[in-house]
Motif scaffolding. Structure first.
Motif, PDB file in Angstrom:
ATOM      1  N   GLU A 270       1.026  -1.347  -0.039  1.00 27.31           N
ATOM      2  CA  GLU A 270       0.159   0.166   0.139  1.00 27.31           C
ATOM      3  C   GLU A 270       0.919   1.333   0.050  1.00 27.31           C
ATOM      4  O   GLU A 270       0.676   2.409  -0.792  1.00 27.31           O
ATOM      5  CB  GLU A 270      -0.979  -0.077   1.231  1.00 27.31           C
ATOM      6  CG  GLU A 270      -2.055   1.249   1.273  1.00 27.31           C
ATOM      7  CD  GLU A 270      -2.699   1.083   2.689  1.00 27.31           C
ATOM      8  OE1 GLU A 270      -3.298   2.257   2.803  1.00 27.31           O
ATOM      9  OE2 GLU A 270      -2.748  -0.066   3.336  1.00 27.31           O
ATOM     10  N   ASP A 275      -0.659  -2.240  -3.974  1.00 24.86           N
ATOM     11  CA  ASP A 275      -1.708  -3.227  -3.565  1.00 24.86           C
ATOM     12  C   ASP A 275      -2.611  -3.527  -4.803  1.00 24.86           C
ATOM     13  O   ASP A 275      -3.029  -4.669  -4.774  1.00 24.86           O
ATOM     14  CB  ASP A 275      -2.244  -2.496  -2.313  1.00 24.86           C
ATOM     15  CG  ASP A 275      -3.056  -1.103  -2.436  1.00 24.86           C
ATOM     16  OD1 ASP A 275      -2.146  -0.387  -3.475  1.00 24.86           O
ATOM     17  OD2 ASP A 275      -3.857  -0.531  -1.880  1.00 24.86           O
ATOM     18  N   GLU A 276      -2.950  -2.546  -5.535  1.00 26.62           N
ATOM     19  CA  GLU A 276      -3.720  -2.977  -6.757  1.00 26.62           C
ATOM     20  C   GLU A 276      -3.116  -3.680  -7.660  1.00 26.62           C
ATOM     21  O   GLU A 276      -3.615  -4.731  -8.315  1.00 26.62           O
ATOM     22  CB  GLU A 276      -4.494  -1.802  -7.223  1.00 26.62           C
ATOM     23  CG  GLU A 276      -5.327  -0.905  -6.413  1.00 26.62           C
ATOM     24  CD  GLU A 276      -6.067   0.428  -7.020  1.00 26.62           C
ATOM     25  OE1 GLU A 276      -5.724   0.435  -8.508  1.00 26.62           O
ATOM     26  OE2 GLU A 276      -6.675   1.044  -6.549  1.00 26.62           O
ATOM     27  N   GLU A 279      -3.145  -7.329  -6.596  1.00 28.02           N
ATOM     28  CA  GLU A 279      -4.445  -7.820  -6.901  1.00 28.02           C
ATOM     29  C   GLU A 279      -4.539  -8.323  -8.169  1.00 28.02           C
ATOM     30  O   GLU A 279      -5.124  -9.417  -8.471  1.00 28.02           O
ATOM     31  CB  GLU A 279      -5.586  -6.916  -6.207  1.00 28.02           C
ATOM     32  CG  GLU A 279      -5.639  -6.529  -4.840  1.00 28.02           C
ATOM     33  CD  GLU A 279      -6.535  -5.318  -4.376  1.00 28.02           C
ATOM     34  OE1 GLU A 279      -7.254  -5.160  -5.524  1.00 28.02           O
ATOM     35  OE2 GLU A 279      -6.606  -5.115  -3.483  1.00 28.02           O
ATOM     36  N   ARG A 280      -4.082  -7.434  -9.085  1.00 28.35           N
ATOM     37  CA  ARG A 280      -4.261  -7.955 -10.466  1.00 28.35           C
ATOM     38  C   ARG A 280      -3.300  -9.224 -10.831  1.00 28.35           C
ATOM     39  O   ARG A 280      -3.826  -9.931 -11.474  1.00 28.35           O
ATOM     40  CB  ARG A 280      -3.797  -6.653 -11.257  1.00 28.35           C
ATOM     41  CG  ARG A 280      -4.780  -5.527 -11.390  1.00 28.35           C
ATOM     42  CD  ARG A 280      -4.518  -4.493 -12.516  1.00 28.35           C
ATOM     43  NE  ARG A 280      -3.219  -3.968 -12.634  1.00 28.35           N
ATOM     44  CZ  ARG A 280      -2.945  -2.793 -11.945  1.00 28.35           C
ATOM     45  NH1 ARG A 280      -3.768  -2.084 -11.044  1.00 28.35           N
ATOM     46  NH2 ARG A 280      -1.586  -2.454 -12.035  1.00 28.35           N
TER      47      ARG A 280
END
Length: 285
Positions: A270, A275-276, A279-280
């Motif tokens: 983060e 963080d994204e 996730e991807r």
């Protein structure tokens, strides 16, 4: 929540670490105005938009910077380069510098900045030839002199400084164990520090070995409280000017680890705005 500070831009192993740590101080003090001998080591500089990240990881002995750098290396698809590993690999090889390094280590002398930069430059050039893009440096630079040399051959985008309280670092280091048979690393320390005066608590579960390794655990000879405290003292003494150097450049991100990997990893992602991305990657997998 982990404390994060952001700044926007305006044995032989132990001996090798100590050698890398102090060599530049000798070089700098001997002739601070001498012309740089490192001009031949320059790597191709590329625009940040055309390459991957080029980051440096800082942190006290035992903080776990190698672990987090390795995880980020896998996530981002960039090499994790530890200069201590480069020296050990050269020592085990028949390379041109191996004999010189062996003599230096055996005599207890300091590995010069020129040798370290030569090995790092060779590694970066080899990676470039293989199509590698970006890197995560672990264990270098350790002094301002080294940082200035590094800046002369390659761009650094970000410097991540991982932090833990000294009491936690000591407990972590004293809990380290190695399986004498398989060589894997474990940690028997169970750390649970309560928050005080507004500071968050820190909890770290032990990394216990399987039953097959339990009876074969050994402690590193240099993991004594006296030695660990001295390593931390030396690191703190040397690291503060380096942290200030990168802080003044707006490149330093300080991250207080809130616990072990389960607690710290998502918070670090983060802080790095990854963080994204993570996730991807998880969805794609």
């Amino acid at each position: 929540m982990a404390a994060i500070t952001r700044f926007s831009k305006p044995s032989t192993i132990s001996h090798v670490r100590r050698c890398l740590y102090s060599a530049s101080a000798v070089v700098a003090e001997s002739n601070p105005h001498a012309p740089s001998p490192f001009t031949n080591y320059k790597i191709t500089r590329r625009d940040p938009s055309e390459r991957n990240v080029q980051w440096v990881f800082l942190g006290s002995p035992g903080v776990g910077k190698g672990t987090y750098a390795s995880r980020l290396s896998t996530l981002l698809g960039v090499p994790h380069i530890a200069t201590g590993d480069l020296v050990r690999e050269e020592l085990a090889s028949s390379g041109s510098i191996a004999k010189q390094l062996t003599e230096i280590v055996n005599q207890g002398k300091l590995v010069s900045d020129e040798i370290v930069i030569s090995l790092l430059s060779k590694r970066l050039k080899a990676g470039e030839a293989k199509g590698e893009s970006g890197f995560l440096l672990d264990g270098f630079p350790r002094t301002i002199n080294q940082a200035e040399i590094l800046e002369g051959i390659i761009d650094i985008d970000l410097v991540v400084n991982l932090r833990l309280p000294e009491s936690v670092l000591i407990e972590k280091c004293l809990g380290r164990r190695i399986c004498g048979q398989c060589g894997k690393n474990f940690n028997v320390a169970s750390i649970n520090v309560k928050g005080q005066n507004g500071s968050p608590g820190i909890s770290m579960a032990p990394l216990l070995p399987p039953s097959s390794c339990m009876s074969k655990l050994v402690t590193r000879s240099d993991d004594t409280e006296e030695v660990v405290k001295e390593r931390l003292r030396i690191y703190n003494e040397k690291s503060q000017p380096l942290e200030d150097y990168y802080r003044n450049q707006g490149k330093l991100m300080e991250f207080d680890l809130p616990g072990g990997i389960p607690e710290s990893w998502p918070k670090l992602l983060e802080a790095l705005n990854l963080d994204e991305f993570d996730e991807r990657q998880s969805v794609a997998a």
